[in-house]
Design a protein around this motif. Structure first.
Motif, mmCIF file in Angstrom:
data_model
loop_
_atom_site.group_PDB
_atom_site.id
_atom_site.type_symbol
_atom_site.label_atom_id
_atom_site.label_comp_id
_atom_site.label_asym_id
_atom_site.label_seq_id
_atom_site.Cartn_x
_atom_site.Cartn_y
_atom_site.Cartn_z
ATOM 1 N N GLU A 69 -6.316 -0.680 0.830
ATOM 2 C CA GLU A 69 -6.686 -1.807 1.690
ATOM 3 C C GLU A 69 -5.792 -3.002 1.368
ATOM 4 O O GLU A 69 -5.873 -3.567 0.279
ATOM 5 C CB GLU A 69 -8.151 -2.188 1.478
ATOM 6 C CG GLU A 69 -8.608 -3.336 2.356
ATOM 7 C CD GLU A 69 -10.065 -3.697 2.118
ATOM 8 O OE1 GLU A 69 -10.509 -4.721 2.670
ATOM 9 O OE2 GLU A 69 -10.743 -2.974 1.351
ATOM 10 N N GLU A 103 -10.916 12.555 6.491
ATOM 11 C CA GLU A 103 -10.661 11.208 6.987
ATOM 12 C C GLU A 103 -10.907 10.174 5.896
ATOM 13 O O GLU A 103 -10.116 9.238 5.732
ATOM 14 C CB GLU A 103 -11.554 10.920 8.196
ATOM 15 C CG GLU A 103 -11.305 9.563 8.827
ATOM 16 C CD GLU A 103 -12.156 9.337 10.065
ATOM 17 O OE1 GLU A 103 -12.221 8.186 10.538
ATOM 18 O OE2 GLU A 103 -12.757 10.323 10.554
ATOM 19 N N GLN A 104 -11.991 10.346 5.130
ATOM 20 C CA GLN A 104 -12.279 9.413 4.046
ATOM 21 C C GLN A 104 -11.243 9.509 2.933
ATOM 22 O O GLN A 104 -10.886 8.499 2.323
ATOM 23 C CB GLN A 104 -13.678 9.698 3.482
ATOM 24 C CG GLN A 104 -14.811 9.340 4.434
ATOM 25 C CD GLN A 104 -14.846 7.854 4.759
ATOM 26 O OE1 GLN A 104 -14.624 7.005 3.891
ATOM 27 N NE2 GLN A 104 -15.131 7.539 6.021
ATOM 28 N N ARG A 105 -10.743 10.726 2.684
ATOM 29 C CA ARG A 105 -9.731 10.902 1.649
ATOM 30 C C ARG A 105 -8.424 10.219 2.054
ATOM 31 O O ARG A 105 -7.775 9.553 1.232
ATOM 32 C CB ARG A 105 -9.496 12.384 1.368
ATOM 33 C CG ARG A 105 -8.575 12.643 0.174
ATOM 34 C CD ARG A 105 -8.603 14.093 -0.256
ATOM 35 N NE ARG A 105 -8.161 14.999 0.787
ATOM 36 C CZ ARG A 105 -8.954 15.830 1.452
ATOM 37 N NH1 ARG A 105 -10.249 15.875 1.189
ATOM 38 N NH2 ARG A 105 -8.463 16.623 2.403
ATOM 39 N N GLU A 106 -8.039 10.357 3.314
ATOM 40 C CA GLU A 106 -6.832 9.686 3.791
ATOM 41 C C GLU A 106 -6.980 8.166 3.711
ATOM 42 O O GLU A 106 -6.029 7.448 3.362
ATOM 43 C CB GLU A 106 -6.534 10.115 5.225
ATOM 44 C CG GLU A 106 -6.075 11.568 5.355
ATOM 45 C CD GLU A 106 -5.787 11.944 6.793
ATOM 46 O OE1 GLU A 106 -6.010 11.083 7.687
ATOM 47 O OE2 GLU A 106 -5.345 13.085 7.031
ATOM 48 N N LYS A 107 -8.176 7.682 4.010
ATOM 49 C CA LYS A 107 -8.434 6.246 3.936
ATOM 50 C C LYS A 107 -8.339 5.761 2.495
ATOM 51 O O LYS A 107 -7.826 4.671 2.220
ATOM 52 C CB LYS A 107 -9.814 5.945 4.516
ATOM 53 C CG LYS A 107 -10.146 4.467 4.569
ATOM 54 C CD LYS A 107 -11.508 4.231 5.214
ATOM 55 C CE LYS A 107 -11.848 2.744 5.258
ATOM 56 N NZ LYS A 107 -13.183 2.517 5.882
ATOM 57 N N ALA A 108 -8.839 6.592 1.563
ATOM 58 C CA ALA A 108 -8.770 6.226 0.151
ATOM 59 C C ALA A 108 -7.324 6.147 -0.318
ATOM 60 O O ALA A 108 -6.945 5.241 -1.078
ATOM 61 C CB ALA A 108 -9.550 7.228 -0.683
ATOM 62 N N ALA A 112 -4.756 5.476 1.556
ATOM 63 C CA ALA A 112 -4.057 4.403 2.270
ATOM 64 C C ALA A 112 -4.252 3.052 1.607
ATOM 65 O O ALA A 112 -3.373 2.187 1.665
ATOM 66 C CB ALA A 112 -4.539 4.345 3.717
ATOM 67 N N TRP A 135 -7.316 -0.349 -4.127
ATOM 68 C CA TRP A 135 -7.905 0.981 -3.992
ATOM 69 C C TRP A 135 -9.186 1.021 -4.820
ATOM 70 O O TRP A 135 -9.254 0.430 -5.902
ATOM 71 C CB TRP A 135 -6.964 2.068 -4.506
ATOM 72 C CG TRP A 135 -5.712 2.265 -3.732
ATOM 73 C CD1 TRP A 135 -5.466 3.209 -2.765
ATOM 74 C CD2 TRP A 135 -4.468 1.547 -3.867
ATOM 75 N NE1 TRP A 135 -4.176 3.109 -2.292
ATOM 76 C CE2 TRP A 135 -3.545 2.092 -2.958
ATOM 77 C CE3 TRP A 135 -4.069 0.487 -4.686
ATOM 78 C CZ2 TRP A 135 -2.247 1.625 -2.836
ATOM 79 C CZ3 TRP A 135 -2.787 0.007 -4.563
ATOM 80 C CH2 TRP A 135 -1.879 0.574 -3.645
ATOM 81 N N CYS A 145 0.819 -1.214 0.000
ATOM 82 C CA CYS A 145 0.000 0.000 0.000
ATOM 83 C C CYS A 145 0.853 1.265 0.000
ATOM 84 O O CYS A 145 0.386 2.331 -0.404
ATOM 85 C CB CYS A 145 -0.953 0.001 1.200
ATOM 86 S SG CYS A 145 -2.207 -1.310 1.123
#
Length: 293
Positions: free
Chosen positions: A89, A80-85, A87, A104, A58
């Motif tokens: 999975e 927060e959602q943008r950082e998760k995107a 990052a 992603w 990742c």
């Protein structure tokens, strides 16, 4: 004082044991790693593969590259959602030194983009077969499974080029400006309108089920030790069209697979094959360089 009885058999046994420790067989002792079928002849061992570990999957794809491959990622307003995107999975891995991957998925108003990166480090369990040779065998199976078509010869008499476009960057497709907009905005196409990796099929003169000769699935000779690109257009649902581009390559005993897919949100709009291949191949080149480094 009574003396202990002397037993000749015990003395003979001790003498035999001492002789066995100090002496050797007539043909020489067999080494621990010798060939059991040929006493005294050591089995020839091969060098291990170049790579002993794998990168963190990742973290192997930078944010700027993700911006180019997943245009909707910059449109996510929730931090927060943008950082998760960004990052991604990680895929389930039982041995991170042997096989790792990351996924992603980002949605936008125009399309949904998917990216999958997989690293596999091949280790041979046959002492007579090197890790590189085993990786070469497994990659050949991967090429066979891809069922690539025969190279298409153009009207000029030459086969379709397998070199990535040198005039377009990872963040811009063919015919688009390579200059990014202010503050990291996505590049624009002709007329200043935001670019998209989706294009109407009439722009290439091909239907969604056809691929121009220059972007046919094919072997690549400019990536790793061996590589190929596959391209599969296909409909997904009555109102969307999907294209999946796969770039796979091998360098020494590591095999890398990139799957880049886009599903457009508009009926009749087909993700552009050349642009998607160009982006996927540039990512593959980056990953190959990072492994070599």
């Amino acid at each position: 004082m009574q003396r202990k009885a002397y037993v000749p058999g015990v003395a003979a046994l001790l003498a035999a044991l001492l002789a066995g420790c100090t002496g050797g067989s007539e043909g020489g002792a067999t080494a621990d790693d010798s060939n059991p079928g040929q006493p005294g002849v050591a089995t020839e061992t091969v060098e291990p593969g170049k790579y002993r570990t794998l990168p963190e999957p990742c973290g192997a794809v930078g944010d700027k590259t993700l911006d180019a491959l997943l245009p909707g990622i910059e449109e996510i307003t929730d931090e927060e959602q943008r950082e998760k995107a960004y990052a991604g999975e990680p895929t389930l891995a039982y041995d991170t030194d042997r096989k790792v991957g990351c996924r992603w998925k980002v949605e936008s108003a125009e399309a949904t983009d998917h990216l999958f990166v997989d690293f596999e480090r091949v280790v041979s369990y046959d002492g007579a077969v090197s890790d590189d040779s085993e990786a070469e065998r497994l990659f050949a199976q991967q090429v066979e499974a891809a069922d690539l078509p025969e190279p298409v010869v153009s009207d000029s008499g030459s086969a379709a080029s397998d070199s990535p476009s040198g005039s377009s960057s990872l963040s811009a497709g063919a015919g688009e400006s390579t200059d990014a907009g202010p503050s990291g905005e996505p590049p624009t196409g002709a007329g200043g309108t935001p670019s998209s990796s989706a294009s109407v099929s009439s722009s290439t003169g091909a239907s969604p089920d056809e691929t121009p000769a220059e972007v046919q699935p094919r072997l690549l000779d400019d990536l790793g030790d061996e590589a190929f690109v596959d391209d599969e257009p296909g409909n997904s649902g009555p109102t969307a069209t999907r294209r999946t581009v796969t770039v796979a390559f091998r360098t020494s005993n590591v095999m890398v697979t990139i799957e880049y897919a886009e599903q457009s949100a508009t009926l009749g709009v087909v993700p552009d094959s050349e642009e998607m291949q160009d982006k996927a191949r540039k990512l593959a080149s980056q990953l190959a360089d990072s492994l070599s480094g």
